[in-house]
Design a protein around this motif. Structure first.
Motif, PDB file in Angstrom:
ATOM      1  N   SER A 166       0.838  -1.212   0.000  1.00  0.00           N
ATOM      2  CA  SER A 166       0.000   0.000   0.000  1.00  0.00           C
ATOM      3  C   SER A 166       0.866   1.253   0.000  1.00  0.00           C
ATOM      4  CB  SER A 166      -0.918   0.011   1.227  1.00  0.00           C
ATOM      5  OG  SER A 166      -1.856  -1.032   1.165  1.00  0.00           O
TER       6      SER A 166
ATOM      7  N   LYS B  68       0.937   4.115  -2.797  1.00  0.00           N
ATOM      8  CA  LYS B  68       0.605   5.479  -2.375  1.00  0.00           C
ATOM      9  C   LYS B  68       1.693   6.473  -2.783  1.00  0.00           C
ATOM     10  CE  LYS B  68      -1.525   8.657   0.216  1.00  0.00           C
ATOM     11  NZ  LYS B  68      -2.898   9.141  -0.053  1.00  0.00           N
TER      12      LYS B  68
ATOM     13  N   ALA C   3      -4.274   6.323   8.509  1.00  0.00           N
ATOM     14  CA  ALA C   3      -5.373   6.113   7.564  1.00  0.00           C
ATOM     15  C   ALA C   3      -5.004   5.054   6.529  1.00  0.00           C
ATOM     16  CB  ALA C   3      -5.725   7.426   6.869  1.00  0.00           C
ATOM     17  N   LEU C   4      -3.764   5.085   6.058  1.00  0.00           N
ATOM     18  CA  LEU C   4      -3.320   4.104   5.067  1.00  0.00           C
ATOM     19  C   LEU C   4      -3.277   2.699   5.676  1.00  0.00           C
ATOM     20  CD1 LEU C   4      -0.581   4.388   2.412  1.00  0.00           C
ATOM     21  CD2 LEU C   4      -0.448   2.513   4.052  1.00  0.00           C
TER      22      LEU C   4
ATOM     23  N   ASP D  40      -4.932   1.578   8.357  1.00  0.00           N
ATOM     24  CA  ASP D  40      -6.304   1.155   8.634  1.00  0.00           C
ATOM     25  C   ASP D  40      -7.019   0.733   7.351  1.00  0.00           C
ATOM     26  OD1 ASP D  40      -6.144   1.534  11.346  1.00  0.00           O
ATOM     27  OD2 ASP D  40      -7.105   3.507  11.347  1.00  0.00           O
ATOM     28  N   GLU D  41      -6.850   1.510   6.307  1.00  0.00           N
ATOM     29  CA  GLU D  41      -7.498   1.218   5.028  1.00  0.00           C
ATOM     30  C   GLU D  41      -7.046  -0.141   4.482  1.00  0.00           C
ATOM     31  OE1 GLU D  41      -7.416   2.978   0.485  1.00  0.00           O
ATOM     32  OE2 GLU D  41      -7.226   4.395   2.158  1.00  0.00           O
ATOM     33  N   THR D  42      -5.767  -0.441   4.647  1.00  0.00           N
ATOM     34  CA  THR D  42      -5.238  -1.718   4.170  1.00  0.00           C
ATOM     35  C   THR D  42      -5.849  -2.884   4.933  1.00  0.00           C
ATOM     36  OG1 THR D  42      -3.129  -0.673   3.599  1.00  0.00           O
ATOM     37  CG2 THR D  42      -3.136  -3.069   3.828  1.00  0.00           C
TER      38      THR D  42
ATOM     39  N   VAL E 263      -8.625  -2.951   6.909  1.00  0.00           N
ATOM     40  CA  VAL E 263     -10.079  -3.011   6.734  1.00  0.00           C
ATOM     41  C   VAL E 263     -10.415  -3.572   5.351  1.00  0.00           C
ATOM     42  CG1 VAL E 263     -12.193  -1.646   6.549  1.00  0.00           C
ATOM     43  CG2 VAL E 263     -10.574  -1.189   8.396  1.00  0.00           C
ATOM     44  N   GLY E 264      -9.621  -3.190   4.355  1.00  0.00           N
ATOM     45  CA  GLY E 264      -9.828  -3.720   3.013  1.00  0.00           C
ATOM     46  C   GLY E 264      -9.684  -5.237   2.983  1.00  0.00           C
TER      47      GLY E 264
END
Length: 295
Positions: free
Chosen positions: A69, A73, A240-241, A243-245, A247-248
């Motif tokens: 990620s 990014k 945020a990055l 968490d996003e990874t 949760v994804g």
């Protein structure tokens, strides 16, 4: 007067710049072209070695997903990724001083640690239990009265066990092991009657024991605590990055596959299974992700 104002202002400006720079992990990685990721040497099945300098595990696989990620990014496909070993005792200092950028292992997300570091979405739940020899006669924490018990330096388990001992006045001789593998050796050699750690770590340690069938995990958990990836405090972009990874992975079903790989199926180095079904707390978190700490 003007000179004093200028001096104070300059100090404040320099302090603000240093703080922002230290907290912006993505900016740091973009500038250095290097991402330093931590691993544990014996936190089976979260993060451990399967050969010289070859970390593997549940947490390591999650870190690898986060690495991808970050590469995407920052548009850095050839980003240098350095793997750095840490212990329970030095993991927080090495994160806060900038030596490492991320740690996903068997680290409890609690309010006390939240004063120094930040945590991503919780990815596991566990509680302090005991690893003992099957012939020890120990079946609960109450059976530890007057016995020697080991726990790892820098863990919440050590503090929880000490508090329980004081409250129940059991006169337990509690001492620190430098790492989980040392605690296991103390039980195997008879230098300790029990090892008090998170139950999942104990299950993992048992798979690497000389004679796993001679050991068992006993006692009701003293508390239930979440594990989460640890990152520097006040760094919203990087959090945020991360968490996003995670949760994804939870939404796509990849997370459950990862859980099965490390907790249900046989794992290296002995092709033995940890054999720990997913908890209700973790299933609830997959449905509704949270980074809520233990108190």
């Amino acid at each position: 007067m003007k000179k004093t104002v200028f001096t104070v202002g300059a100090i404040l400006l320099a302090s603000a710049f240093t703080t922002v720079h230290a907290e912006d992990t993505l900016a740091k990685i973009a500038e250095t072209k290097r991402f330093v990721v931590a691993y544990r040497e014996s936190s089976v099945p979260f993060s451990y070695l399967n050969g010289p300098e070859k970390p593997i595990g549940y947490g390591v696989d999650i870190e690898k997903a986060i690495v991808e990620s970050v590469k995407k990014k920052l548009n850095l496909p050839n980003l240098e990724v350095s793997w750095r070993p840490v212990t329970s005792q030095n993991r927080i200092p090495l994160l806060t001083n900038g030596t490492i950028d991320l740690e996903c292992g068997s680290t409890t997300n609690n309010s006390a640690r939240g004063k120094e570091v930040a945590f991503a979405v919780n990815y596991f739940y566990t509680g302090t239990r005991l690893l003992v020899k099957k012939d020890s006669g120990i079946k609960s924490f109450a059976d530890l009265k007057g016995k020697r018990v080991a726990s790892t330096t820098g863990t919440t388990n050590l503090a929880v066990t000490r508090r329980y001992n004081e409250e129940k006045k059991l006169d337990i001789d509690i001492f620190s092991a430098k790492d989980h593998s040392d605690g296991l050796l103390m039980v195997e050699s008879g230098r300790a009657s029990a090892l008090a750690l998170d139950d999942v770590v104990l299950y993992g340690l048992r798979t690497s024991a000389k004679n796993p069938a001679d050991l068992e995990i006993v006692g009701d958990a003293l508390q239930v605590e979440p594990y989460a990836c640890m990152l520097r405090k006040d760094d919203p972009k990087f959090k945020a990055l991360v968490d996003e990874t995670i949760v994804g992975m939870m939404k796509s079903g990849e997370f459950e596959k990862l859980y099965r790989k490390w907790f249900i199926d046989p794992i290296p180095p002995r092709s033995q299974a940890v054999g720990l079904p997913m908890s209700k707390e973790l299933r609830d978190t997959i449905a509704t992700p949270t980074d809520k700490p233990a108190t």
